[in-house]
Write a protein that holds these residues in place. Structure first.
Motif, PDB file in Angstrom:
ATOM      1  N   UNK A  31       8.505  30.680  26.564  1.00  0.00           N
ATOM      2  CA  UNK A  31       9.180  30.645  25.275  1.00  0.00           C
ATOM      3  C   UNK A  31       8.351  31.337  24.202  1.00  0.00           C
ATOM      4  N   UNK A  32       9.049  31.763  23.174  1.00  0.00           N
ATOM      5  CA  UNK A  32       8.389  32.408  22.044  1.00  0.00           C
ATOM      6  C   UNK A  32       7.659  31.369  21.200  1.00  0.00           C
ATOM      7  N   UNK A  33       6.614  31.809  20.563  1.00  0.00           N
ATOM      8  CA  UNK A  33       5.952  30.973  19.562  1.00  0.00           C
ATOM      9  C   UNK A  33       6.483  31.408  18.204  1.00  0.00           C
ATOM     10  N   UNK A  34       7.029  30.469  17.467  1.00  0.00           N
ATOM     11  CA  UNK A  34       7.605  30.759  16.156  1.00  0.00           C
ATOM     12  C   UNK A  34       6.560  30.443  15.093  1.00  0.00           C
ATOM     13  N   UNK A  35       6.262  31.427  14.270  1.00  0.00           N
ATOM     14  CA  UNK A  35       5.311  31.241  13.172  1.00  0.00           C
ATOM     15  C   UNK A  35       6.079  30.708  11.970  1.00  0.00           C
ATOM     16  N   UNK A  36       5.698  29.514  11.522  1.00  0.00           N
ATOM     17  CA  UNK A  36       6.426  28.841  10.452  1.00  0.00           C
ATOM     18  C   UNK A  36       5.536  28.583   9.253  1.00  0.00           C
ATOM     19  N   UNK A  37       6.104  28.798   8.088  1.00  0.00           N
ATOM     20  CA  UNK A  37       5.496  28.324   6.847  1.00  0.00           C
ATOM     21  C   UNK A  37       6.373  27.168   6.408  1.00  0.00           C
ATOM     22  N   UNK A  38       5.802  25.979   6.372  1.00  0.00           N
ATOM     23  CA  UNK A  38       6.553  24.794   5.989  1.00  0.00           C
ATOM     24  C   UNK A  38       6.168  24.436   4.559  1.00  0.00           C
ATOM     25  N   UNK A  39       7.072  24.729   3.652  1.00  0.00           N
ATOM     26  CA  UNK A  39       6.848  24.442   2.242  1.00  0.00           C
ATOM     27  C   UNK A  39       6.954  22.942   2.030  1.00  0.00           C
ATOM     28  N   UNK A  40       6.128  22.433   1.150  1.00  0.00           N
ATOM     29  CA  UNK A  40       6.131  20.997   0.916  1.00  0.00           C
ATOM     30  C   UNK A  40       5.415  20.676  -0.380  1.00  0.00           C
ATOM     31  N   UNK A  41       5.687  19.501  -0.846  1.00  0.00           N
ATOM     32  CA  UNK A  41       4.996  18.976  -2.012  1.00  0.00           C
ATOM     33  C   UNK A  41       4.081  17.880  -1.502  1.00  0.00           C
ATOM     34  N   UNK A  42       2.830  17.903  -1.904  1.00  0.00           N
ATOM     35  CA  UNK A  42       1.919  16.859  -1.419  1.00  0.00           C
ATOM     36  C   UNK A  42       2.305  15.494  -1.946  1.00  0.00           C
ATOM     37  N   UNK A  43       3.126  15.447  -2.995  1.00  0.00           N
ATOM     38  CA  UNK A  43       3.644  14.162  -3.476  1.00  0.00           C
ATOM     39  C   UNK A  43       4.597  13.552  -2.454  1.00  0.00           C
ATOM     40  N   UNK A  44       5.172  14.400  -1.612  1.00  0.00           N
ATOM     41  CA  UNK A  44       6.121  13.946  -0.593  1.00  0.00           C
ATOM     42  C   UNK A  44       5.612  14.332   0.793  1.00  0.00           C
ATOM     43  N   UNK A  45       4.326  14.140   1.027  1.00  0.00           N
ATOM     44  CA  UNK A  45       3.703  14.599   2.264  1.00  0.00           C
ATOM     45  C   UNK A  45       4.188  13.833   3.491  1.00  0.00           C
ATOM     46  N   UNK A  46       4.779  12.659   3.296  1.00  0.00           N
ATOM     47  CA  UNK A  46       5.313  11.925   4.446  1.00  0.00           C
ATOM     48  C   UNK A  46       6.454  12.691   5.099  1.00  0.00           C
ATOM     49  N   UNK A  47       7.293  13.343   4.314  1.00  0.00           N
ATOM     50  CA  UNK A  47       8.389  14.143   4.865  1.00  0.00           C
ATOM     51  C   UNK A  47       7.833  15.348   5.639  1.00  0.00           C
ATOM     52  N   UNK A  48       6.783  15.957   5.118  1.00  0.00           N
ATOM     53  CA  UNK A  48       6.121  17.078   5.807  1.00  0.00           C
ATOM     54  C   UNK A  48       5.573  16.604   7.156  1.00  0.00           C
ATOM     55  N   UNK A  60      10.582  19.387  23.138  1.00  0.00           N
ATOM     56  CA  UNK A  60      10.244  20.084  24.383  1.00  0.00           C
ATOM     57  C   UNK A  60      10.756  21.530  24.334  1.00  0.00           C
ATOM     58  N   UNK A  61      10.026  22.411  24.958  1.00  0.00           N
ATOM     59  CA  UNK A  61      10.399  23.827  25.071  1.00  0.00           C
ATOM     60  C   UNK A  61      10.525  24.523  23.719  1.00  0.00           C
ATOM     61  N   UNK A  62       9.725  24.091  22.779  1.00  0.00           N
ATOM     62  CA  UNK A  62       9.690  24.745  21.473  1.00  0.00           C
ATOM     63  C   UNK A  62       8.238  24.869  21.049  1.00  0.00           C
ATOM     64  N   UNK A  63       7.794  26.098  20.889  1.00  0.00           N
ATOM     65  CA  UNK A  63       6.415  26.361  20.485  1.00  0.00           C
ATOM     66  C   UNK A  63       6.405  26.959  19.088  1.00  0.00           C
ATOM     67  N   UNK A  64       5.513  26.442  18.262  1.00  0.00           N
ATOM     68  CA  UNK A  64       5.393  26.990  16.918  1.00  0.00           C
ATOM     69  C   UNK A  64       3.944  26.913  16.470  1.00  0.00           C
ATOM     70  N   UNK A  65       3.657  27.741  15.488  1.00  0.00           N
ATOM     71  CA  UNK A  65       2.365  27.701  14.830  1.00  0.00           C
ATOM     72  C   UNK A  65       2.642  27.466  13.353  1.00  0.00           C
ATOM     73  N   UNK A  66       1.938  26.506  12.782  1.00  0.00           N
ATOM     74  CA  UNK A  66       2.142  26.115  11.399  1.00  0.00           C
ATOM     75  C   UNK A  66       1.190  26.918  10.504  1.00  0.00           C
ATOM     76  N   UNK A  67       1.771  27.753   9.654  1.00  0.00           N
ATOM     77  CA  UNK A  67       0.969  28.574   8.742  1.00  0.00           C
ATOM     78  C   UNK A  67       0.951  28.019   7.318  1.00  0.00           C
ATOM     79  N   UNK A  68       1.292  26.756   7.159  1.00  0.00           N
ATOM     80  CA  UNK A  68       1.241  26.135   5.835  1.00  0.00           C
ATOM     81  C   UNK A  68      -0.201  26.011   5.372  1.00  0.00           C
ATOM     82  N   UNK A  69      -0.387  25.964   4.061  1.00  0.00           N
ATOM     83  CA  UNK A  69      -1.730  25.737   3.510  1.00  0.00           C
ATOM     84  C   UNK A  69      -2.017  24.248   3.674  1.00  0.00           C
ATOM     85  N   UNK A  70      -3.026  23.892   4.465  1.00  0.00           N
ATOM     86  CA  UNK A  70      -3.280  22.476   4.730  1.00  0.00           C
ATOM     87  C   UNK A  70      -3.739  21.720   3.492  1.00  0.00           C
TER      88      UNK A  70
END
Length: 139
Positions: free
Chosen positions: A2-19, A30-40
Protein backbone atom coordinates in the motif's frame (compact mmCIF):
# COMPACT_ATOMS: atom_id res chain seq x y z
CA UNK A 1 2.05 -2.99 -1.04
CA UNK A 2 0.00 0.00 0.00
CA UNK A 3 0.94 3.61 -0.49
CA UNK A 4 2.10 5.75 2.38
CA UNK A 5 -0.01 8.90 2.54
CA UNK A 6 1.77 12.01 3.79
CA UNK A 7 -0.68 13.96 5.95
CA UNK A 8 -0.64 17.34 7.58
CA UNK A 9 -3.22 17.20 10.35
CA UNK A 10 -4.23 20.70 11.31
CA UNK A 11 -5.26 21.12 14.90
CA UNK A 12 -5.57 23.47 17.79
CA UNK A 13 -3.63 22.49 20.88
CA UNK A 14 -6.64 23.69 22.88
CA UNK A 15 -8.48 20.73 21.35
CA UNK A 16 -5.59 18.27 21.26
CA UNK A 17 -7.81 15.39 22.39
CA UNK A 18 -9.55 15.41 19.00
CA UNK A 19 -6.13 15.38 17.27
CA UNK A 20 -5.02 12.41 19.38
CA UNK A 21 -8.26 10.54 18.68
CA UNK A 22 -7.93 11.16 14.93
CA UNK A 23 -4.35 9.88 14.95
CA UNK A 24 -5.60 6.84 16.89
CA UNK A 25 -8.26 6.12 14.27
CA UNK A 26 -5.67 6.27 11.49
CA UNK A 27 -3.07 4.29 13.46
CA UNK A 28 -5.53 1.46 14.05
CA UNK A 29 -6.85 1.25 10.49
CA UNK A 30 -5.57 -1.95 8.87
CA UNK A 31 -4.01 -1.64 5.41
CA UNK A 32 -3.56 2.10 5.69
CA UNK A 33 -0.12 3.64 5.98
CA UNK A 34 0.49 7.29 6.65
CA UNK A 35 3.16 9.64 7.83
CA UNK A 36 2.14 12.54 10.04
CA UNK A 37 3.80 15.80 9.00
CA UNK A 38 2.06 17.95 11.61
CA UNK A 39 4.17 20.24 13.78
CA UNK A 40 4.36 18.29 17.05
CA UNK A 41 3.18 19.85 20.28
CA UNK A 42 6.56 19.43 21.92
CA UNK A 43 8.35 21.29 19.12
CA UNK A 44 10.02 24.30 20.80
CA UNK A 45 8.86 26.55 17.95
CA UNK A 46 5.42 26.60 19.63
CA UNK A 47 6.71 28.22 22.78
CA UNK A 48 10.02 29.83 21.81
CA UNK A 49 9.55 30.69 18.15
CA UNK A 50 7.99 33.67 16.48
CA UNK A 51 4.76 33.58 14.46
CA UNK A 52 6.89 33.85 11.31
CA UNK A 53 8.98 30.83 12.34
CA UNK A 54 5.89 28.78 13.13
CA UNK A 55 4.30 29.68 9.78
CA UNK A 56 7.52 28.69 8.03
CA UNK A 57 7.59 25.36 9.90
CA UNK A 58 3.96 24.70 8.97
CA UNK A 59 4.65 25.54 5.33
CA UNK A 60 7.65 23.21 5.24
CA UNK A 61 5.61 20.36 6.76
CA UNK A 62 2.74 20.96 4.31
CA UNK A 63 5.17 20.95 1.41
CA UNK A 64 5.85 17.26 2.12
CA UNK A 65 2.16 16.39 2.52
CA UNK A 66 -0.28 14.97 0.00
CA UNK A 67 -3.42 15.96 1.89
CA UNK A 68 -4.34 18.43 4.65
CA UNK A 69 -6.83 17.22 7.27
CA UNK A 70 -8.68 19.85 9.26
CA UNK A 71 -11.09 19.12 12.06
CA UNK A 72 -14.06 21.29 11.22
CA UNK A 73 -15.39 22.18 14.63
CA UNK A 74 -16.87 25.64 15.00
CA UNK A 75 -13.66 26.75 16.79
CA UNK A 76 -11.79 26.33 13.48
CA UNK A 77 -13.55 29.40 12.08
CA UNK A 78 -11.96 31.57 14.78
CA UNK A 79 -8.53 29.93 14.95
CA UNK A 80 -5.80 32.24 13.70
CA UNK A 81 -3.52 29.33 12.85
CA UNK A 82 -6.08 27.11 11.17
CA UNK A 83 -7.04 30.05 8.96
CA UNK A 84 -3.36 30.61 8.11
CA UNK A 85 -2.95 26.91 7.33
CA UNK A 86 -5.88 27.08 4.91
CA UNK A 87 -4.26 30.02 3.12
CA UNK A 88 -0.93 28.17 2.89
CA UNK A 89 -2.63 25.01 1.58
CA UNK A 90 -4.52 26.98 -1.07
CA UNK A 91 -1.92 29.58 -2.07
CA UNK A 92 1.50 28.49 -0.82
CA UNK A 93 2.35 25.98 -3.53
CA UNK A 94 2.19 25.69 -7.31
CA UNK A 95 -0.51 23.05 -6.89
CA UNK A 96 -2.84 23.68 -3.95
CA UNK A 97 -2.93 20.97 -1.30
CA UNK A 98 -6.34 19.27 -1.04
CA UNK A 99 -8.08 19.98 2.26
CA UNK A 100 -10.36 17.36 3.77
CA UNK A 101 -12.65 18.71 6.46
CA UNK A 102 -13.63 16.33 9.24
CA UNK A 103 -16.94 16.97 10.95
CA UNK A 104 -16.76 16.73 14.74
CA UNK A 105 -18.18 13.59 16.33
CA UNK A 106 -21.88 14.03 17.05
CA UNK A 107 -21.99 17.68 15.98
CA UNK A 108 -24.15 19.28 13.33
CA UNK A 109 -22.28 22.59 13.49
CA UNK A 110 -19.19 22.87 11.30
CA UNK A 111 -16.79 25.65 10.49
CA UNK A 112 -17.90 27.55 7.40
CA UNK A 113 -14.27 28.47 6.70
CA UNK A 114 -13.22 24.83 6.58
CA UNK A 115 -16.34 23.78 4.65
CA UNK A 116 -15.79 26.49 2.02
CA UNK A 117 -12.15 25.50 1.49
CA UNK A 118 -12.40 21.71 1.65
CA UNK A 119 -12.40 19.52 -1.43
CA UNK A 120 -14.53 17.18 0.67
CA UNK A 121 -16.21 17.12 4.08
CA UNK A 122 -16.38 13.76 5.84
CA UNK A 123 -17.97 12.43 9.00
CA UNK A 124 -15.97 11.40 12.05
CA UNK A 125 -15.69 7.84 10.81
CA UNK A 126 -12.50 5.92 10.06
CA UNK A 127 -13.67 4.60 6.69
CA UNK A 128 -14.97 7.98 5.50
CA UNK A 129 -11.70 9.67 6.44
CA UNK A 130 -9.45 6.99 4.91
CA UNK A 131 -11.51 6.81 1.71
CA UNK A 132 -11.29 10.61 1.28
CA UNK A 133 -7.53 10.56 1.88
CA UNK A 134 -7.12 7.86 -0.76
CA UNK A 135 -9.28 9.78 -3.24
CA UNK A 136 -7.43 13.06 -2.87
CA UNK A 137 -3.88 11.94 -2.17
CA UNK A 138 -1.43 12.00 -5.03
CA UNK A 139 0.80 9.51 -3.22
Amino acid sequence: MSKTHNLFISHSWQYSDAYAKLCGLLDNRAYFDYKNFSVPKDDPIHTNGTDKQLLEAITNKMRLSHVILIMAGKYSTYSKWINKEIVVANEGFINPKPIIGIKPWGSTVVSSVVKNNAVEMVNWNTESIVDAIRRHSNA
